[in-house]
Structure formats: structure tokens, C-alpha cells
Design a protein around this motif. Structure first.
Motif, PDB file in Angstrom:
ATOM      1  N   CYS A  31      23.236  14.746   2.860  1.00 33.34           N
ATOM      2  CA  CYS A  31      23.560  15.933   3.627  1.00 33.34           C
ATOM      3  C   CYS A  31      24.581  16.311   4.635  1.00 33.34           C
ATOM      4  N   HIS A  33      23.621  13.961   7.141  1.00 37.95           N
ATOM      5  CA  HIS A  33      23.154  13.354   8.417  1.00 37.95           C
ATOM      6  C   HIS A  33      23.748  11.756   8.654  1.00 37.95           C
ATOM      7  N   CYS A  55      16.669  18.249   7.824  1.00 41.27           N
ATOM      8  CA  CYS A  55      16.883  19.321   7.745  1.00 41.27           C
ATOM      9  C   CYS A  55      16.667  19.575   6.180  1.00 41.27           C
ATOM     10  N   THR A  57      16.250  17.819   3.088  1.00 41.69           N
ATOM     11  CA  THR A  57      17.486  18.239   2.051  1.00 41.69           C
ATOM     12  C   THR A  57      16.478  16.600   1.240  1.00 41.69           C
TER      13      THR A  57
END
Length: 543
Positions: A31, A33, A55, A57
Motif C-alpha cells: 500500500c 506505507h 489502512c 490493506t
């Protein structure tokens, strides 16, 4: 403050969201990060399907990538931080100097007064008010607090990790269940498509068979019409000739006797032939039997499908404390027989007396449940049901169940048989009904609050929803007098209770054909109910 603000902003950007410390060996995931390599590795080890802490994900462990440029940036910010901390006090901005200097003496804080709980500089330490107090260095005084903060920080990080792990595990289970639901959807479609295909094939087979019968019958009819026309023509010619012969004179008639004409045109046996040939009639009867078998099979299939999908088949055990004293309950609590001996010396407030009834041990206040009752009726022929079923038609099917043929041995599993040689004595003592000694049983449900003492009216108003089974057939008690609904008695009765829908449905458990349905809203708990007043007879719950 203005000089420190940019550095603090940079610090916020290079902190790991997991450990809240400077990024160490920073890596990025799917994602985008960024986390410490050690922190994200712990997340991967804690869950089968790791999720991003920011998030949520999902990402794959093999897609983790190091960010070397960010590592160098973190190192630069760290060095700037150290340089700022080594900066002399006088070179720092006034706002920062005020935080670490004594306003009274303009000296740096070095000590902590435990008595007054104040930070002190060197001059404060030697002052009269703190000279005799317990004073320690700042680092030593802050150590317990630092330990508490670190311990609490450890606890919070553990809580956060557990929450993240729980969320990851929950997300994994939810995804797995959703995948299973998708598989169920495909299975349902496949099963029904196969069933539809099978039914369409059987439909085409029967239609083709019927079309063949129609064609054979049409050809036979055409043949009969043709033969009939030929015979009519032949007989017309013969009639005309004989009429002409009848008008001749006696001399001509005697010269050519009429018996020569009759022998010339012998009478055929065409019209004594059957209008439909035995072969076609045999095929028609066979086709009719197939249709009856198809209708019966579909009724059973539809009924079983509805019962298995909508109703829960439950195991019922009888409550011996509610059983009348003349009822003998089997050891497994599944059967009752009627005896001529009082079976119990104990008095229970729940017992039916004198009515020979008993309740199930489990009541219901919601849901859809189903059970069956086998009727071992020695007082009328077991072949009555089969004979009646062969001559009836147009009975509606509700749902189906397995058919268990035969009956159990009358002494199987009972605590006390209570039989004697003169088994008719108690039947003779039982009060007659309308001048005729009645032999019957009741099957159904009853409210928990029904009256247990005295003779009862088994009607819905009194809290009973039952069928009356006897050698005369099946009757229903909804008023002062029972009315008959079947001229035979099924061997096994299915009881379907829909508490929320307010219905009790009775079916023939062998064929799942509807017998009767009560429709009435229920109040309070409802129990299975059996009632039996016949010697040499038994009711058995199933399963």
C-alpha cells in the motif's frame, strides 16, 4: 521555537507507526506505507494474512522492499537532533533555555527535591529551604517515572499488537467464510440445475411415451374406421341384393333359394371386437401407474425438501412426572403403553389424573420443529391404511420424512408392562362414549398451563391441538363433538409446530400428505402431548 518546529515536523515524518520510534531499516509494503523492518516482520509472523497497521490493506511478505534513501534521511535527522541537544545553553533560543533553567538563579536544573517535589539548580540545592531535604539528581529521580512510562508503553504496544492480530485473524476468518458462501452459492445453482435437468428429461420421456400411445391409438382408430366402412359397404350391398331378392316372385325365389345368398355373404364378427386393443389398454394402465408413482414421489420430495430446509427435526423424550399412573413409560422415555396397574406410588402436581395423558420434557416458545409418533394399534387392522390409501385421491402434500415399517416388541424397554391375562377388564371399566366403548389415542401439542385434574375437553380453547386416532379413522376436536377427516388411520403421524407462525400441521409421515392444520396464535410454552386409553396399544416418539 521557530528553529525547532521544522525539525519536529521532520521527526514526525520519520517515526514508525508501530513502535513510534525513529525508523530503523525502513521498508515499504504494497500500500506504500513505511515501517521498521523488525516491526513489520512481527506483524507478518502474528497473522496468516498480514494487514497494514494504518489502512488495514492486506499485503504479501515477499513484496516488502527496503527504502535506502529514507534510511539516510532518518540518519541525518537523528544527527541533527543530537547536535541540537549538545548545543550550549546560551546558544539556544530563549524559549528553550527557559525550559531547562531556574528562573530564580538562571542556572541549569540538576536536582529534584522529594519533599517539595520540585526541580532544583545548584543554588536552590544549597538554599536554606532545601538544604535539609531529600534531594537527588534529576536522572535518578526520573528513573521510576521513566520505568512506569516504559512499562505502560509496553502494555499499550502489547494491546495494540493484540488488537491488530485480532483484527487480522477476524478479517481472515470473514474472508474465508465469504469464500465459502460463494462456494455454497455455486453448489446451490449446480444442485438445482441438475435437478431441473433430471425433471426435464423425465418430462420429455413421459411426453414421448404419451405421444406414442396417442399415435398407436390413432392408427388403431383409423384401422377400425376403415374396416367399419368396408363392412358397412359390404353389408349395404348384401342388404340391397336381399331386398331385391325379397321382391321377386315365388317361382324365382324358389329357383334361386336365399340360403345360397346368405352362404355367399357370411356374417363376420367385426363388431364384437374390443374398441381398444388389449396391448394399448395395457400400456395405458402402465402409463397411469407411472403418473401416480411420479405424483407420489414428487409429493414426498417436495415435502422432505421443505421439512429439511425449514423445520428442525428434534428428539423428544417424555416427562414421566406428567404421565398418568396407568401409563407405562419406556426406559428411554420414547414410548408409552396403557396398563391395568397404577404404575407409581408418588403424587406429582404435574400429573394428568384421571386422563391418561403425558407431556414431552421439552417445551417451545419460538421456532419451527418437527417430530413423529408411531401408532402401534393392535385394536384395528394394520392393513386398513394401505387399503384406504389405494382408494383415495387428491390429498395435498406438505413435507416428507423417512418411513419406518413395522412395530417394536410390546415389552421392549419398559420399566413395567402392567399386562395380565384378563386385559379387557380395565377397558370395560373405562367410561363409554355415546354408549360405545371408545378405543382411541390423541397426538399433538398442549400448553404448559393446561388443567391436569379431572376430565378434559381437548380443544384449542382449552390449550390442546390434537388429532384423535381410532379404528374409525382420524378426527379433530375443535368443539363439543369431534368431526372425522379421514376414514383410515396412518401408522405414523408427523407433527410440525411453527410457533411463530401459529400453526400445528399433522401429516402422514409415510407419504407426507396433509392430514390437518390448526391455525392459532400461541401464548406461553407449548409441549408435545400424547394420550392413550387402549390396552394392547402403544405410542412411540421418533426420532
Amino acid at each position: 521555537m521557530a528553529a525547532a518546529s521544522p525539525l519536529r515536523s521532520l521527526e514526525d515524518e520519520v517515526l514508525c507507526p508501530i513502535c513510534l520510534d525513529y525508523l530503523r531499516d525502513p521498508v515499504t509494503i504494497d500500500c506504500g506505507h513505511v515501517f521498521c523492518y523488525y516491526c513489520i516482520t512481527k506483524v507478518c509472523e502474528a497473522a496468516r494474512q498480514p494487514l497494514c497497521s494504518l489502512c488495514k490493506t492486506a499485503f504479501k511478505k515477499e513484496n516488502i522492499r527496503h527504502v535506502w534513501q529514507l534510511a539516510r534521511l532518518v540518519e541525518s535527522i537523528w544527527r541533527m537532533k543530537e547536535d541540537e541537544e549538545r548545543q550550549p545553553q546560551e546558544e539556544r533560543p530563549p524559549e528553550q533555555r527557559a525550559e531547562t533553567m531556574c528562573r530564580r538563579h538562571l542556572e541549569k536544573f540538576h536536582y529534584y527535591c522529594k519533599d517539595d517535589q520540585q526541580v532544583l539548580c545548584v543554588l536552590c540545592r544549597e538554599s536554606r529551604e532545601h538544604r535539609h531535604h531529600a534531594v537527588v539528581l534529576l536522572d535518578k529521580a526520573a528513573q521510576p517515572y521513566r520505568s512506569k512510562v516504559l512499562n505502560h508503553l509496553k502494555v499499550l504496544k502489547g494491546d495494540r499488537d493484540r488488537i491488530q492480530n485480532f483484527q487480522s485473524a477476524r478479517e481472515y476468518k470473514i474472508r474465508a467464510l465469504l469464500t465459502k458462501f460463494q462456494s455454497y452459492r455455486q453448489d446451490i445453482g449446480s444442485v438445482f440445475e441438475q435437478s431441473h435437468k433430471c425433471l426435464r428429461e423425465r418430462e420429455q420421456y413421459l411426453l414421448a411415451w404419451l405421444e406414442g400411445l396417442e399415435q398407436d391409438l390413432t392408427e388403431e382408430r383409423n384401422s377400425h374406421v376403415s374396416k367399419g366402412a368396408e363392412e358397412v359397404t359390404r353389408l349395404g350391398n348384401l342388404i340391397s341384393e336381399l331386398e331385391k331378392k325379397a321382391r321377386t316372385s315365388a317361382l324365382e325365389l324358389l329357383q334361386d333359394p336365399p340360403h345360397d345368398v346368405v352362404s355367399k355373404y357370411p356374417r363376420k364378427k367385426y363388431w364384437i371386437e374390443k374398441p381398444i386393443s388389449p396391448a394399448i389398454r395395457k400400456q395405458t394402465d402402465e402409463f397411469s401407474d407411472k403418473l401416480v408413482s411420479l405424483a407420489k414421489g414428487l409429493r414426498g420430495f417436495h415435502g422432505k425438501l421443505m421439512r429439511d430446509l425449514e423445520f428442525k427435526t428434534i428428539r423428544i423424550v417424555l416427562n414421566t412426572q406428567t404421565a398418568n399412573g396407568y401409563l407405562s413409560v419406556s426406559a428411554n422415555g420414547k414410548s408409552i403403553i396403557f396398563t391395568d396397574l397404577w404404575m407409581s406410588n408418588y403424587h406429582h402436581g404435574q400429573r394428568f389424573d384421571p386422563e391418561p395423558g403425558v407431556l414431552g420434557n421439552k417445551g417451545f416458545t419460538w421456532g419451527k420443529v418437527y417430530w413423529e409418533v408411531k401408532v402401534d394399534r393392535i385394536w384395528w387392522g394394520a392393513e386398513d391404511e394401505d387399503a384406504a390409501m389405494r382408494h383415495r385421491s387428491g390429498v395435498q402434500s406438505v413435507f416428507s420424512s423417512s418411513y419406518f415399517s413395522g412395530f417394536m416388541d410390546t415389552s421392549d424397554g419398559y420399566r413395567s408392562t402392567g399386562f395380565r391375562n384378563d386385559i379387557e377388564r380395565l377397558e370395560e371399566e373405562w367410561p363409554p362414549e355415546n354408549g360405545i366403548r371408545s378405543k382411541f389415542c390423541l397426538v399433538g401439542v398442549a400448553r404448559e398451563s393446561v388443567v391436569r385434574r379431572g376430565f378434559l375437553n381437548f380443544t384449542p380453547e382449552e390449550g390442546f391441538w390434537t388429532l384423535r386416532l381410532s379404528s374409525a379413522g382420524v378426527s379433530v376436536c375443535t368443539g363439543t363433538e369431534p368431526f372425522q377427516i379421514l376414514s383410515y388411520c396412518p401408522r405414523q403421524i408427523g407433527v410440525a409446530l411453527n410457533y411463530d407462525g401459529g400453526t400445528v400441521t399433522f401429516v402422514n409421515a409415510r407419504t407426507q400428505e396433509l392430514i390437518y392444520e390448526f391455525s392459532s396464535p400461541f401464548t406461553g410454552r407449548v409441549f408435545p402431548f400424547l394420550w392413550l386409553n387402549c390396552m394392547r396399544s402403544r405410542l412411540t416418539l421418533s426420532p
